[in-house]
Design a protein around this motif. Structure first.
Motif, PDB file in Angstrom:
ATOM      1  N   ALA A  55       1.155  -1.413   0.017  1.00  0.00           N
ATOM      2  CA  ALA A  55       0.330  -0.461   0.127  1.00  0.00           C
ATOM      3  C   ALA A  55       1.135   1.618  -0.031  1.00  0.00           C
ATOM      4  O   ALA A  55       0.939   2.553  -0.735  1.00  0.00           O
ATOM      5  N   THR A  56       1.710   1.411   0.427  1.00  0.00           N
ATOM      6  CA  THR A  56       3.199   2.789   0.774  1.00  0.00           C
ATOM      7  C   THR A  56       3.852   2.921  -1.213  1.00  0.00           C
ATOM      8  O   THR A  56       3.648   3.691  -1.536  1.00  0.00           O
ATOM      9  N   ILE A  57       3.908   1.180  -1.373  1.00  0.00           N
ATOM     10  CA  ILE A  57       4.627   1.797  -2.250  1.00  0.00           C
ATOM     11  C   ILE A  57       3.187   2.441  -3.840  1.00  0.00           C
ATOM     12  O   ILE A  57       4.014   3.427  -4.090  1.00  0.00           O
ATOM     13  N   GLN A  58       2.566   1.849  -3.703  1.00  0.00           N
ATOM     14  CA  GLN A  58       0.954   2.195  -4.235  1.00  0.00           C
ATOM     15  C   GLN A  58       1.588   3.849  -4.200  1.00  0.00           C
ATOM     16  O   GLN A  58       0.142   4.185  -5.494  1.00  0.00           O
ATOM     17  N   LYS A  59       0.706   4.122  -2.889  1.00  0.00           N
ATOM     18  CA  LYS A  59       0.906   5.341  -2.979  1.00  0.00           C
ATOM     19  C   LYS A  59       2.018   6.593  -3.767  1.00  0.00           C
ATOM     20  O   LYS A  59       1.834   7.574  -3.825  1.00  0.00           O
ATOM     21  N   ALA A  60       2.691   6.388  -3.030  1.00  0.00           N
ATOM     22  CA  ALA A  60       4.058   6.301  -3.778  1.00  0.00           C
ATOM     23  C   ALA A  60       4.198   7.005  -5.407  1.00  0.00           C
ATOM     24  O   ALA A  60       4.563   7.621  -5.573  1.00  0.00           O
ATOM     25  N   LEU A  61       4.104   6.232  -5.818  1.00  0.00           N
ATOM     26  CA  LEU A  61       4.705   5.535  -7.225  1.00  0.00           C
ATOM     27  C   LEU A  61       3.291   6.312  -7.884  1.00  0.00           C
ATOM     28  O   LEU A  61       3.763   5.790  -9.077  1.00  0.00           O
ATOM     29  N   GLN A  62       1.778   5.907  -7.235  1.00  0.00           N
ATOM     30  CA  GLN A  62       0.281   5.890  -8.081  1.00  0.00           C
ATOM     31  C   GLN A  62       0.576   5.193  -8.852  1.00  0.00           C
ATOM     32  O   GLN A  62      -0.138   5.436 -10.110  1.00  0.00           O
ATOM     33  N   ARG A  63       1.250   3.261  -8.919  1.00  0.00           N
ATOM     34  CA  ARG A  63       0.492   2.039  -9.703  1.00  0.00           C
ATOM     35  C   ARG A  63       0.850   1.266  -8.720  1.00  0.00           C
ATOM     36  O   ARG A  63       1.359   1.105  -7.409  1.00  0.00           O
ATOM     37  N   THR A  64       0.030  -0.149  -8.416  1.00  0.00           N
ATOM     38  CA  THR A  64       0.334  -0.891  -7.949  1.00  0.00           C
ATOM     39  C   THR A  64       1.072  -1.455  -8.670  1.00  0.00           C
ATOM     40  O   THR A  64       0.709  -2.031  -9.503  1.00  0.00           O
ATOM     41  N   PRO A  65       2.280  -1.891  -7.520  1.00  0.00           N
ATOM     42  CA  PRO A  65       3.460  -3.292  -7.543  1.00  0.00           C
ATOM     43  C   PRO A  65       2.435  -4.437  -7.564  1.00  0.00           C
ATOM     44  O   PRO A  65       1.658  -4.751  -7.055  1.00  0.00           O
ATOM     45  N   LEU A  66       3.061  -5.590  -8.637  1.00  0.00           N
ATOM     46  CA  LEU A  66       3.671  -6.705  -8.627  1.00  0.00           C
ATOM     47  C   LEU A  66       3.455  -7.303  -7.764  1.00  0.00           C
ATOM     48  O   LEU A  66       5.076  -7.827  -7.617  1.00  0.00           O
ATOM     49  N   HIS A  67       3.676  -8.178  -6.443  1.00  0.00           N
ATOM     50  CA  HIS A  67       3.645  -8.753  -5.374  1.00  0.00           C
ATOM     51  C   HIS A  67       3.593 -10.312  -5.053  1.00  0.00           C
ATOM     52  O   HIS A  67       2.331 -10.871  -5.428  1.00  0.00           O
ATOM     53  N   ILE A  68       4.863 -10.676  -4.979  1.00  0.00           N
ATOM     54  CA  ILE A  68       5.295 -11.948  -5.115  1.00  0.00           C
ATOM     55  C   ILE A  68       5.251 -12.549  -3.758  1.00  0.00           C
ATOM     56  O   ILE A  68       6.647 -12.230  -3.018  1.00  0.00           O
ATOM     57  N   PRO A  69       4.596 -12.782  -3.319  1.00  0.00           N
ATOM     58  CA  PRO A  69       4.609 -13.312  -1.325  1.00  0.00           C
ATOM     59  C   PRO A  69       5.739 -14.667  -1.267  1.00  0.00           C
ATOM     60  O   PRO A  69       4.965 -15.470  -1.805  1.00  0.00           O
ATOM     61  N   SER A  70       6.340 -14.658  -0.380  1.00  0.00           N
ATOM     62  CA  SER A  70       6.815 -16.088   0.209  1.00  0.00           C
ATOM     63  C   SER A  70       6.255 -16.383   1.903  1.00  0.00           C
ATOM     64  O   SER A  70       7.043 -15.612   2.399  1.00  0.00           O
ATOM     65  N   TYR A  71       5.907 -17.219   2.040  1.00  0.00           N
ATOM     66  CA  TYR A  71       5.610 -17.297   3.495  1.00  0.00           C
ATOM     67  C   TYR A  71       5.989 -18.685   3.778  1.00  0.00           C
ATOM     68  O   TYR A  71       6.486 -19.394   3.421  1.00  0.00           O
ATOM     69  N   ALA A  72       6.786 -18.691   4.898  1.00  0.00           N
ATOM     70  CA  ALA A  72       7.813 -18.854   5.992  1.00  0.00           C
ATOM     71  C   ALA A  72       6.801 -19.642   6.321  1.00  0.00           C
ATOM     72  O   ALA A  72       6.124 -19.448   6.814  1.00  0.00           O
ATOM     73  N   ASP A  73       6.751 -21.431   6.446  1.00  0.00           N
ATOM     74  CA  ASP A  73       5.796 -22.524   7.109  1.00  0.00           C
ATOM     75  C   ASP A  73       4.591 -22.250   6.408  1.00  0.00           C
ATOM     76  O   ASP A  73       3.802 -22.204   8.071  1.00  0.00           O
ATOM     77  N   ASN A  74       4.149 -20.876   6.202  1.00  0.00           N
ATOM     78  CA  ASN A  74       3.175 -20.715   5.142  1.00  0.00           C
ATOM     79  C   ASN A  74       2.632 -20.234   5.669  1.00  0.00           C
ATOM     80  O   ASN A  74       0.547 -19.505   5.998  1.00  0.00           O
ATOM     81  N   LYS A  75       3.246 -19.271   6.649  1.00  0.00           N
ATOM     82  CA  LYS A  75       2.689 -18.301   7.819  1.00  0.00           C
ATOM     83  C   LYS A  75       3.573 -16.762   6.794  1.00  0.00           C
ATOM     84  O   LYS A  75       4.359 -16.954   6.994  1.00  0.00           O
ATOM     85  N   PRO A  76       1.726 -15.765   6.771  1.00  0.00           N
ATOM     86  CA  PRO A  76       2.862 -14.383   6.577  1.00  0.00           C
ATOM     87  C   PRO A  76       3.992 -13.772   7.576  1.00  0.00           C
ATOM     88  O   PRO A  76       3.359 -14.366   8.665  1.00  0.00           O
ATOM     89  N   ARG A  77       4.661 -13.004   7.398  1.00  0.00           N
ATOM     90  CA  ARG A  77       5.780 -12.735   8.367  1.00  0.00           C
ATOM     91  C   ARG A  77       5.967 -11.237   8.448  1.00  0.00           C
ATOM     92  O   ARG A  77       5.126 -10.440   7.253  1.00  0.00           O
ATOM     93  N   LEU A  78       6.779 -10.780   8.776  1.00  0.00           N
ATOM     94  CA  LEU A  78       6.743  -9.242   9.179  1.00  0.00           C
ATOM     95  C   LEU A  78       7.752  -8.900   7.877  1.00  0.00           C
ATOM     96  O   LEU A  78       9.195  -9.258   8.513  1.00  0.00           O
ATOM     97  N   ILE A  79       7.854  -7.636   7.835  1.00  0.00           N
ATOM     98  CA  ILE A  79       8.762  -6.812   6.615  1.00  0.00           C
ATOM     99  C   ILE A  79      10.006  -6.186   7.522  1.00  0.00           C
ATOM    100  O   ILE A  79       8.903  -4.992   8.615  1.00  0.00           O
ATOM    101  N   GLU A  80      10.857  -6.295   7.783  1.00  0.00           N
ATOM    102  CA  GLU A  80      11.430  -5.107   8.535  1.00  0.00           C
ATOM    103  C   GLU A  80      12.779  -5.629   7.977  1.00  0.00           C
ATOM    104  O   GLU A  80      13.776  -3.495   8.228  1.00  0.00           O
TER     105      GLU A  80
END
Length: 272
Positions: A166-191
């Protein structure tokens, strides 16, 4: 077909003193430390229009539409991130390249281009500008041995992939293509985020080596999807053009302030 363009003129107290293409190039060469880079195309003055410069147009790529816009605005110089004479291309000045260069020469417009130096600069570089827009704090180089890194590592407040998207979309005025990678099939926090604008999707492997949770670049290839999943790195393809508007715009503002000349940023719409 009409090409969509967006223009922005940096308002300055103009000196009305023309400068030469050589003086403009020397200033940019020195500021960007252009000679420190082994690049894929020549940095600096690529076409000498032979006229004193009183108005400059900036843009991402020296396409014909940008040249036409510069002619219409009466500019004597164009500054871009993507210029001409790339390694491996045909050396002859024919076809599309011939038409572009012929227009520049016929209208006395100089072309100045900076590729890797404009990616890597720690203040006005593409990576630096994009990181700031995304509230990322650059902490080092994606490849630690590089003196002038063209890719960086940054940190951010721990957040979900959806929040970063959402931050990328707001900054660039376009929706990025996101390829998720879930460790143990669970979303993780990005830092911890790797970042390199443009066509640097294959640096995702280096981002994994540097223990990044996510990697941001411009383009995506078929193989990038599998790399993201198998390397456990969330990938955000944000657009080559979109991620590289910031650097040349910032360079134009710097030049405008230094020389006291009007600089107009012209954004030729590009979905890639």
């Amino acid at each position: 077909m009409t090409t969509k363009t967006t223009t922005h003129t940096k308002e300055v107290s103009t000196s009305n003193v023309p400068i030469s293409a050589q003086a403009l190039t020397q200033f940019c060469d020195d500021y960007l430390q252009a000679n420190a880079f082994k690049d894929y195309s020549p940095n600096g003055l690529q076409v000498d229009g032979g006229r004193p410069i009183t108005h400059i147009v900036t843009g991402v790529t020296a396409c014909e539409a940008l040249i036409d816009a510069a002619i219409e605005s009466g500019a004597e110089a164009i500054m871009v991130h993507h210029g001409y004479f790339w390694r491996g291309e045909d050396d002859t000045i024919t076809g599309m390249k011939g038409r572009r260069i012929r227009k520049l020469m016929q209208h006395g417009i100089s072309l100045i281009a900076y590729h890797l130096p404009l990616d890597a600069h720690p203040i006005i570089g593409n990576n630096a500008i994009l990181a700031k827009a995304l509230c990322l704090n650059i902490t080092g180089a994606l490849y630690p041995h590089e003196t002038h890194p063209v890719g960086n590592i940054a940190t951010c407040t721990p957040q979900s992939a959806d929040d970063l998207k959402a931050t990328i979309q707001k900054a660039l005025q376009r929706t990025p293509l996101h390829i998720p990678s879930y460790a143990d099939n669970k979303p993780r926090l990005i830092e911890r985020v790797g970042i390199c604008t443009g066509g640097a999707q294959d640096m995702i492997e280096q981002a994994a080596i540097m223990n990044c949770d996510a990697y941001i670049s411009g383009e995506i290839s078929e193989r990038t999807t599998h790399s993201a999943r198998e390397l456990s790195v969330d990938y955000f393809a944000c657009g080559h053009h979109a991620t590289e508007r910031g650097g040349i715009n910032a360079l134009g503002e710097l030049v405008s302030k230094h020389f006291g000349l009007p600089v107009t940023f012209i954004d030729i719409d590009n979905p890639a």
